[in-house]
Design an enzyme around this catalytic site. Structure first.
Site, PDB file in Angstrom:
ATOM      1  N   CYS A 204       0.984  -0.639  -1.352  1.00 30.47           N
ATOM      2  CA  CYS A 204       0.991  -0.975   0.073  1.00 30.47           C
ATOM      3  C   CYS A 204      -0.237  -0.337   0.703  1.00 30.47           C
ATOM      4  O   CYS A 204      -1.121   0.142  -0.017  1.00 30.47           O
ATOM      5  CB  CYS A 204       2.296  -0.545   0.741  1.00 30.47           C
ATOM      6  SG  CYS A 204       2.584   1.234   0.730  1.00 30.47           S
TER       7      CYS A 204
ATOM      8  N   ASN B 264       0.710   3.978   1.030  1.00 30.18           N
ATOM      9  CA  ASN B 264       1.479   4.603  -0.065  1.00 30.18           C
ATOM     10  C   ASN B 264       2.336   5.765   0.448  1.00 30.18           C
ATOM     11  O   ASN B 264       2.529   6.760  -0.225  1.00 30.18           O
ATOM     12  CB  ASN B 264       0.563   5.055  -1.214  1.00 30.18           C
ATOM     13  CG  ASN B 264       1.292   5.454  -2.493  1.00 30.18           C
ATOM     14  OD1 ASN B 264       0.863   6.341  -3.210  1.00 30.18           O
ATOM     15  ND2 ASN B 264       2.391   4.799  -2.806  1.00 30.18           N
TER      16      ASN B 264
ATOM     17  N   SER C 204       5.555   1.200  -0.648  1.00 32.06           N
ATOM     18  CA  SER C 204       5.396   1.247  -2.112  1.00 32.06           C
ATOM     19  C   SER C 204       6.060   2.463  -2.765  1.00 32.06           C
ATOM     20  O   SER C 204       6.616   2.325  -3.859  1.00 32.06           O
ATOM     21  CB  SER C 204       3.926   1.104  -2.534  1.00 32.06           C
ATOM     22  OG  SER C 204       3.126   2.148  -2.068  1.00 32.06           O
TER      23      SER C 204
ATOM     24  N   ASP D 169       5.365  -3.920   7.405  1.00 33.14           N
ATOM     25  CA  ASP D 169       4.964  -2.513   7.548  1.00 33.14           C
ATOM     26  C   ASP D 169       5.844  -1.849   8.611  1.00 33.14           C
ATOM     27  O   ASP D 169       5.824  -2.263   9.777  1.00 33.14           O
ATOM     28  CB  ASP D 169       3.487  -2.493   7.959  1.00 33.14           C
ATOM     29  CG  ASP D 169       2.918  -1.092   8.020  1.00 33.14           C
ATOM     30  OD1 ASP D 169       3.705  -0.128   7.973  1.00 33.14           O
ATOM     31  OD2 ASP D 169       1.687  -0.983   8.118  1.00 33.14           O
TER      32      ASP D 169
END
Ligand code: 4NP
Length: 167
Positions: free
Chosen positions: A20, A23, A27, A137
């Site tokens: 991602c 991180n 992810s 996100d």
């Protein structure tokens, strides 16, 4: 579509890298939840699982405290440290799995070879039942964003497992 050809990994673990932006939210959660799921299937020996970010801004940090708290309520411990993706990652891993289209665009820019570019996919592509085509996100939003990430991961990761596990 995810890569249709199965990589050559007979005799060694399948290597999966979740990616991602930072991180620290998506992810590392994917890494921890996938490791947890794989263990529940008795398949820990069959997988090497890691995560990385596309920016180095949070390098060395634990995952975001909000992400860790939401994950902990579901019984998951997030204890990886943020690191940026490396050139070597594109050769080492069999599957490089981003979270959104911006991740994919950057991963394809960074991929050093055609073969490496062919390893890149987005997590929801592995899951026909996913209500979203990306994992949004949660960083700048509220609690529901973190819960949504975990919901999507819990839905999609078993499907990733079914499609990547060694036969
Ligand atoms: P992630 O979330 O990509 O899921 O780890 C973010 C973390 C940090 C930032 C953006 C997104 N940031 O801009 O620092």
């Amino acid at each position: 579509m995810p890569p249709m050809t199965h990589p050559q990994h007979e005799g060694r673990p399948v290597r999966v890298l979740f990616v991602c932006l930072g991180n620290i939210c998506r992810s590392p959660s994917a890494e921890a939840l996938f490791r947890h799921y794989v263990a529940s299937q008795g398949a820990s020996e069959d997988y090497e699982i890691d995560s990385a970010g596309l920016i180095a801004h949070h390098q060395g940090e634990l995952p975001d405290g909000r992400m860790r708290a939401h994950a902990a309520r579901r019984g998951y411990t997030l204890d990886s440290r943020s690191r940026p993706i490396t050139y070597e990652d594109f050769f080492h891993f069999d599957y490089i799995i981003g979270m959104d289209e911006a991740n994919r665009t950057r991963l394809l820019e960074l991929a050093p070879t055609e073969e490496a570019a062919g390893k890149v996919s987005l997590l929801p592509e592995w899951c026909e039942a996913s209500p979203r085509d990306h994992v949004p996100d949660p960083y700048y939003g509220g609690a529901e964003g973190f819960e949504h990430v975990l919901d999507l991961l819990e839905l999609c990761l078993p499907s990733l497992y079914e499609k990547t596990r060694p036969t």
